[in-house]
Design an enzyme around this catalytic site. Structure first.
Site: not given
Ligand code: DOR
Ligand code: ZN
Length: 439
Positions: A188, A314, A318, A333
């Site tokens: 990353h 990815d 959340h 995200g």
């Protein structure tokens, strides 16, 4: 995964397999003891057959998809996701192998904690889970993990995903250590000193919304450094979630120079640009951010010219409360496991930009080959019965109510898509079967 019904024999009738390009041809499969024992245009039902017959109703059968980049949040943030729900979400998306990122609490940064995770992944996950270990202790600072001990315990690769490695010497030593155990470093890339508090791409949309922007040098400055270090060390350096044309220029040059570099792109960076952000809606907030429309087009071209090696979601669940805080406060995200194939099939295969064969390759065989995963991402006689069935004909909106994930943070809710998953099988057992019958 339980082994209880591994001995069940299943005959899959009336499936269709992709035979190159967009070609489909009839395919039937016999599954015994978790393996594919026969594949043919037609497999007659044997006399006295005592197994289960599954009518695939002419849907596509493909290798179980492979996703090298998911976040399962367990242990540490199980209100967002667990190994069980995250792997069920993967299964619902047609994935049978996922790579689980190590930004967990506690992080898998010792052989003992990695062993705990490997055991839990196997018993609590419904799909195969390869576990990443961190590069540094608790993803902090410059103290390297025990690469040899972690490799011996069974690690997919090493990554500090969620943040970049801030000093060249730490990355250099991590690469040497990963190279010594023949495992990839999945990077990353993000230089914290260049972040300037940004929450979306620095550009017209950030100005319009009055929000701080992220420059593309946040990624490229560190990527350029890492490519030099990868060349010096000879490590397999895998770049997570590329999102700018500038990154592809650097990777293309490095590949031409013989650096062992590979990279992945996420569905959202193929499908959306910052101009598509409708307002202060954190379901469009991810890291790296949605870049420009010309960057998005460069991602599509990068797959087609081979600069980008594979697609990885990815998947980053959340809670709704966290995402309702808006762009400034919400975490980065979005979820991706359950929408990836259908979105990409609809937007790129149905429109003639990718062939079905290309899309399946970038979502199965290619990522498995990159990380040297044996017997993953292919449908072959004698191989494991890890497969997915997709309904390519019926278009229906993406409905958050049907998600297996605890996360509902997706900008794609309501998008009408074809390619919904009908069923997913791992080691000869169904781990997902569509309930709602849609014709
Ligand atoms: O958007 C992101 N979310 N990017 C990352 O790198 C980490 C991930 C997360 O863990 O939520
Ligand atoms: Zn990341």
């Amino acid at each position: 995964m339980t082994n209880s019904s591994k001995s069940t024999t299943i005959l899959i009738k009336n499936a269709q397999i992709n035979s190159g390009g967009n070609q489909l041809q009839p395919q039937e499969l016999l599954i015994q003891a978790g393996k594919i024992t026969a594949m043919a245009t037609e497999i007659p039902i044997p006399a006295n057959f005592s197994g289960q017959i599954f009518d695939a109703e002419h849907h596509l059968v493909s290798p179980g998809l492979v996703d090298l980049h998911v976040h399962l949040r367990d242990p540490g943030q199980t209100y967002k996701e667990t190994i069980a729900t995250g792997s069920q979400a993967a299964a619902r998306g047609g994935f049978t192998y996922i790579g689980a990122m190590p930004n967990l609490t506690p992080a898998p940064d010792t052989p003992a904690q990695l062993a705990v995770m490997n055991q839990r992944n196997q018993t609590e996950g419904v799909v195969h889970i390869g576990q990443y270990a961190t590069l540094t202790t608790d993803r902090r600072g410059d103290q390297l993990v025990d690469f040899a001990g972690l490799a011996a315990t069974g690690v997919l690769a090493f990554s500090n995903d969620g943040s970049g490695i801030q000093t060249a010497d730490t990355m250099y030593r991590a690469m040497l250590a990963a190279k010594a155990v023949n495992k990839p470093v999945a990077a990353h890339v993000e230089d914290d000193s260049l972040r300037h508090g940004g929450v979306l791409n620095a550009g017209a949309k950030a100005r319009e919304l009055g929000l701080p922007g992220l420059l593309e040098v946040v990624q490229t400055a560190q990527l350029a450094r890492d490519l030099v270090l990868a060349q010096a060390t000879g490590v397999h350096y895998h770049v997570c979630h590329v999102a700018t044309a500038a990154e592809l220029t650097l990777i293309r040059q490095a590949k031409a120079a013989g650096v062992q570099v590979t990279c992945e792109v996420s569905p959202h960076h193929l499908l959306l640009a910052d101009q598509d952000i409708p307002g202060d809606d954190a379901n469009y907030k991810m890291n790296p951010p949605l870049r420009t429309e010309s960057d998005r087009q460069a991602m599509v071209a990068g797959l087609l010219d081979g600069t980008i090696d594979c697609i990885a979601t990815d998947h980053a669940p959340h809670s709704q409360a966290e995402k309702e805080q808006g762009f400034r406060q919400a975490p980065f995200g979005i979820v991706g496991s359950e929408t990836a194939f259908a979105l990409l099939y609809t937007k790129f295969v149905q429109t003639g930009i990718f062939t079905l064969a290309q899309l399946l390759n970038w979502l199965s065989q290619r990522p498995a080959a990159l990380f040297q995963l044996n017997q993953v991402g292919r449908l072959v006689v004698g191989g494991p019965a890890d497969l997915a069935l997709f309904d390519l004909d019926h278009t229906a909106p993406i409905m958050v109510q049907t998600f297996a994930s605890k996360g509902q943070n997706s900008p794609f809710i309501g998008w009408p898509v074809a390619g919904h998953t009908v069923a997913t099988m791992v080691a000869g057992q169904f781990v997902y079967q569509r309930q709602e019958v849609q014709r």
